[in-house]
Write an enzyme that holds these catalytic residues in place. Structure first.
Site, PDB file in Angstrom:
ATOM      1  N   ASP A  40     -18.377  58.812  13.461  1.00  0.00           N
ATOM      2  CA  ASP A  40     -17.409  59.179  12.819  1.00  0.00           C
ATOM      3  C   ASP A  40     -17.491  60.550  11.966  1.00  0.00           C
ATOM      4  OD1 ASP A  40     -15.483  57.378  13.584  1.00  0.00           O
ATOM      5  OD2 ASP A  40     -16.561  55.901  12.154  1.00  0.00           O
ATOM      6  N   ARG A  54     -23.693  58.804  19.524  1.00  0.00           N
ATOM      7  CA  ARG A  54     -22.329  59.554  19.881  1.00  0.00           C
ATOM      8  C   ARG A  54     -22.152  60.494  18.901  1.00  0.00           C
ATOM      9  NH1 ARG A  54     -19.257  53.896  18.225  1.00  0.00           N
ATOM     10  NH2 ARG A  54     -20.836  54.215  16.695  1.00  0.00           N
ATOM     11  N   HIS A 110     -24.301  52.116   9.151  1.00  0.00           N
ATOM     12  CA  HIS A 110     -24.140  51.437  10.152  1.00  0.00           C
ATOM     13  C   HIS A 110     -24.518  50.039   9.897  1.00  0.00           C
ATOM     14  CE1 HIS A 110     -23.183  50.175  14.281  1.00  0.00           C
ATOM     15  NE2 HIS A 110     -21.954  51.073  14.078  1.00  0.00           N
ATOM     16  N   SER A 119     -13.008  45.821  15.771  1.00  0.00           N
ATOM     17  CA  SER A 119     -12.213  46.105  16.733  1.00  0.00           C
ATOM     18  C   SER A 119     -12.601  45.255  17.974  1.00  0.00           C
ATOM     19  CB  SER A 119     -12.043  47.522  16.903  1.00  0.00           C
ATOM     20  OG  SER A 119     -13.209  48.274  17.298  1.00  0.00           O
ATOM     21  N   HIS A 173     -14.546  51.092   9.076  1.00  0.00           N
ATOM     22  CA  HIS A 173     -14.476  51.047  10.594  1.00  0.00           C
ATOM     23  C   HIS A 173     -13.872  52.557  11.106  1.00  0.00           C
ATOM     24  CE1 HIS A 173     -15.207  49.515  14.554  1.00  0.00           C
ATOM     25  NE2 HIS A 173     -14.017  48.826  14.580  1.00  0.00           N
TER      26      HIS A 173
HETATM   27  N1  AMX Z   1     -22.479  55.554   1.457  1.00  0.00           N
HETATM   28  C1  AMX Z   1     -22.609  54.612   0.321  1.00  0.00           C
HETATM   29  N2  AMX Z   1     -23.088  53.515   0.296  1.00  0.00           N
HETATM   30  C2  AMX Z   1     -23.428  53.057   1.387  1.00  0.00           C
HETATM   31  C3  AMX Z   1     -23.290  53.673   2.735  1.00  0.00           C
HETATM   32  C4  AMX Z   1     -22.670  54.903   2.656  1.00  0.00           C
HETATM   33  N3  AMX Z   1     -22.507  55.685   3.726  1.00  0.00           N
HETATM   34  N4  AMX Z   1     -23.487  52.734   3.668  1.00  0.00           N
HETATM   35  C5  AMX Z   1     -24.192  51.589   3.257  1.00  0.00           C
HETATM   36  N5  AMX Z   1     -23.900  51.688   1.970  1.00  0.00           N
HETATM   37  C6  AMX Z   1     -24.239  50.629   0.698  1.00  0.00           C
HETATM   38  C7  AMX Z   1     -23.345  49.309   1.290  1.00  0.00           C
HETATM   39  O1  AMX Z   1     -22.170  49.547   0.712  1.00  0.00           O
HETATM   40  C8  AMX Z   1     -23.916  48.287   0.504  1.00  0.00           C
HETATM   41  O2  AMX Z   1     -23.863  48.354  -0.930  1.00  0.00           O
HETATM   42  P1  AMX Z   1     -23.832  47.215  -1.870  1.00  0.00           P
HETATM   43  O3  AMX Z   1     -24.989  46.397  -1.564  1.00  0.00           O
HETATM   44  O4  AMX Z   1     -23.275  47.775  -3.259  1.00  0.00           O
HETATM   45  O5  AMX Z   1     -22.519  46.302  -1.377  1.00  0.00           O
HETATM   46  C9  AMX Z   1     -25.447  48.535   0.886  1.00  0.00           C
HETATM   47  O6  AMX Z   1     -25.559  50.225   1.093  1.00  0.00           O
HETATM   48  C10 AMX Z   1     -26.117  47.890   1.967  1.00  0.00           C
HETATM   49  O7  AMX Z   1     -25.240  48.067   3.197  1.00  0.00           O
HETATM   50  P2  AMX Z   1     -25.765  48.180   4.628  1.00  0.00           P
HETATM   51  O8  AMX Z   1     -26.378  46.887   4.824  1.00  0.00           O
HETATM   52  O9  AMX Z   1     -26.560  49.294   4.860  1.00  0.00           O
HETATM   53  O10 AMX Z   1     -24.490  48.516   5.426  1.00  0.00           O
HETATM   54  P3  AMX Z   1     -23.264  47.180   6.162  1.00  0.00           P
HETATM   55  O11 AMX Z   1     -23.854  46.727   7.271  1.00  0.00           O
HETATM   56  O12 AMX Z   1     -22.853  46.261   4.921  1.00  0.00           O
HETATM   57  O13 AMX Z   1     -22.174  48.399   6.189  1.00  0.00           O
HETATM   58  C11 AMX Z   1     -20.955  50.113   6.915  1.00  0.00           C
HETATM   59  C12 AMX Z   1     -22.166  49.149   7.374  1.00  0.00           C
HETATM   60  C13 AMX Z   1     -20.839  51.075   8.202  1.00  0.00           C
HETATM   61  C14 AMX Z   1     -19.585  49.786   6.660  1.00  0.00           C
HETATM   62  C15 AMX Z   1     -21.363  51.248   5.690  1.00  0.00           C
HETATM   63  O14 AMX Z   1     -22.606  52.104   6.099  1.00  0.00           O
HETATM   64  C16 AMX Z   1     -20.180  52.077   5.235  1.00  0.00           C
HETATM   65  O15 AMX Z   1     -19.626  51.725   4.562  1.00  0.00           O
HETATM   66  N6  AMX Z   1     -20.358  53.431   5.733  1.00  0.00           N
HETATM   67  C17 AMX Z   1     -19.454  54.437   5.300  1.00  0.00           C
HETATM   68  C18 AMX Z   1     -18.109  54.064   6.046  1.00  0.00           C
HETATM   69  C19 AMX Z   1     -18.374  54.526   7.597  1.00  0.00           C
HETATM   70  O16 AMX Z   1     -18.803  55.634   7.903  1.00  0.00           O
HETATM   71  N7  AMX Z   1     -17.709  53.662   8.620  1.00  0.00           N
HETATM   72  C20 AMX Z   1     -17.734  53.790   9.877  1.00  0.00           C
HETATM   73  C21 AMX Z   1     -18.958  53.047  10.686  1.00  0.00           C
HETATM   74  C22 AMX Z   1     -18.806  53.276  12.079  1.00  0.00           C
HETATM   75  C23 AMX Z   1     -17.651  52.709  12.797  1.00  0.00           C
HETATM   76  O17 AMX Z   1     -17.151  51.610  12.789  1.00  0.00           O
HETATM   77  N8  AMX Z   1     -16.607  53.537  13.177  1.00  0.00           N
END
Ligand code: AMX
Length: 438
Positions: A371, A325, A316, A239, A269
């Site tokens: 979140d 937070r 994250h 964002s 996000h």
């Molecule tokens: N559950 C399952 N798998 C997860 C995970 C979770 N909560 N967090 C990361 N992973 C996985 C990724 O999908 C990725 O899998 P892949 O290799 O098969 O593609 C692997 O772990 C490596 O990812 P990462 O480097 O640790 O995370 P990232 O920087 O690529 O993504 C985020 C970060 C937040 C998108 C991810 O942790 C996620 O999808 N979390 C769940 C959704 C969430 O809570 N989002 C809110 C974030 C805060 C915000 O912006 N409001």
């Protein structure tokens, strides 16, 4: 407004720092880019500048140098309430100075004058199909007001780069107070039989939001806490980066914020907060009244992972520990709703999920983000329509991203335009191919 005068002084003090860095030290390297970073969403590439907040992977966010508890502690509080004025926080984010009570109240009064929604925005909202997501309505409402932009008007007249921060600041001060009013209108139109509550002339932004939503105290403090916590998370998140990117084309604050809000609406996000509640509700439905024990929570988390989905609220891109937070909201829950069953489930997930994610071995950060904890607070105070949660995030996020685009114009940051490469080029760089392509 004292805020505007202070901001102008801060901008004039800051400009030579940026100019000097550019002129005398522009060649100094601060980052290198690997193939993994080019394919992997630029993770960790240092190529954005902001002084509004900084995210340390282990400590979490600091707003203008202060941690979350320090920020809450420093700012003027609403009389009789636990949390500070959002308007005072806006002053702080914008200038880096903690405002006095008087300086804060001046912003409170100024924002009251600017918070009325134009009728045509209401008409736009009402024209949408009833199943339109609240985030779509929120974004449309912001975009509909673009015709009000002072920045666009002054640009068309012809203004110098040095002047640009000023109409951007005016646009931001026109948008910010309208956001809670816009959000409350959407909420009551969608979920409260289209019955609306007029603004209360005696209330600050947080108090008036609770009032217009129709939720009793201490929801006013929940709103203040929530908006401040969600405000800023440095520049690289979707964002913030989107808002900055769009504004870098000299699109005005209405265009830029609406775009940033669209990014916030993604499930990876901001939408994760509604996903957390959806996950818990589905889990409870499956339990059919059985106790949500650690064992059952663990099983359900594994089911989610095994079906290829993410555990919402965990992980994250930058953070590598529990999000402060999350902690701030958990502390609020421990004080105000320690026995609320939903909070107990959220706490059980907190006990179990990090180990599950560690065992799975994919997520770099197995700890909860903001979140994971925010929906339960809203639910407790009667805001059970989880489709709406990301709109609350959006009001808060606007404080940070709008501050950033005022400073972007103040420091004359240019249009953003990173360079792309082709897969052939990457293969060549990796020594898999020579430049003839063989
Ligand atoms: N559950 C399952 N798998 C997860 C995970 C979770 N909560 N967090 C990361 N992973 C996985 C990724 O999908 C990725 O899998 P892949 O290799 O098969 O593609 C692997 O772990 C490596 O990812 P990462 O480097 O640790 O995370 P990232 O920087 O690529 O993504 C985020 C970060 C937040 C998108 C991810 O942790 C996620 O999808 N979390 C769940 C959704 C969430 O809570 N989002 C809110 C974030 C805060 C915000 O912006 N409001």
């Amino acid at each position: 407004m004292k805020l505007k005068k202070t901001l102008e002084k801060k901008i004039n003090e800051h400009r030579p720092r940026t100019t000097r860095l550019l002129k005398e030290h522009g060649d100094v390297k601060i980052s290198e880019v690997t193939i993994a970073q080019a394919i992997g969403g630029a993770r960790g590439v240092r190529c954005l500048v902001t002084d509004v907040s900084y995210l340390d992977p282990f400590e979490g966010i600091r707003f203008r140098g202060k941690t979350i508890p320090e920020t809450f502690e420093a700012l003027p509080k609403v009389p009789g309430r636990e949390y500070p004025y959002v308007e005072g926080f806006f002053y702080y984010l914008m200038t880096g100075d903690v405002p006095t009570k008087e300086e804060t109240l001046e912003v409170v009064e100024e924002f009251k004058k600017r918070r009325q929604l134009p009728q045509y925005v209401i008409d736009v909202l009402r024209a949408a199909p009833t199943d339109t997501h609240p985030m779509t309505l929120f974004s449309q409402g912001i975009l509909a007001m673009q015709r009000e932009s002072e920045f666009a008007r002054r640009y068309a007249e012809g203004m110098s780069r040095e002047e640009m921060w000023e109409p951007m600041f005016e646009d931001v001060c026109n948008i910010m107070p309208k956001l809670p009013v816009l959000a409350a209108y959407i909420y009551r139109m969608k979920y409260k039989a289209d019955v609306h509550i007029p603004a209360d002339p005696d209330q600050d932004m947080g108090g008036n939001f609770a009032h217009m939503m129709g939720i009793d105290p201490p929801y006013d403090d929940v709103a203040r806490m929530y908006f401040i916590l969600h405000s800023d998370h440095e520049s690289g998140n979707v964002s913030a980066h989107t808002t900055h990117l769009v504004a870098s084309a000299l699109s005005d604050a209405y265009y830029a914020l609406s775009a940033g809000i669209n990014g916030l609406a993604g499930p990876l996000h901001g939408l994760a907060n509604q996903e957390v509640l959806r996950w818990v509700m589905q889990f409870e439905q499956k339990l059919g009244g059985a106790e949500p024990t650690e064992e059952r929570v663990r099983e359900a988390l594994w089911d989610t992972l095994n079906s290829g989905q993410v555990i919402p609220g965990y992980g994250h891109a930058v953070l590598r520990k529990t999000d402060p937070r999350y902690t701030a909201q958990r502390e609020f829950c421990l004080k105000h709703l320690p026995d609320f069953p939903l909070f107990k489930v959220i706490s059980t997930i907190y006990k179990v999920a990090p180990d599950v994610l560690k065992e799975q071995g994919k997520a770099k950060n197995p700890w909860p983000n903001v979140d994971a904890q925010s929906g339960v607070v809203q639910w407790y105070y009667g805001l059970t329509e989880w489709d709406f949660y990301t709109v609350l995030f959006g009001i808060g996020r606007a404080l940070g991203v709008l501050t950033n685009i005022v400073w972007d114009r103040a420091l004359a940051y240019p249009i953003e335009r990173p360079k792309s490469v082709t897969t052939d080029m990457l293969e060549e760089a990796a020594g898999l191919k020579d430049s003839s392509g063989s």
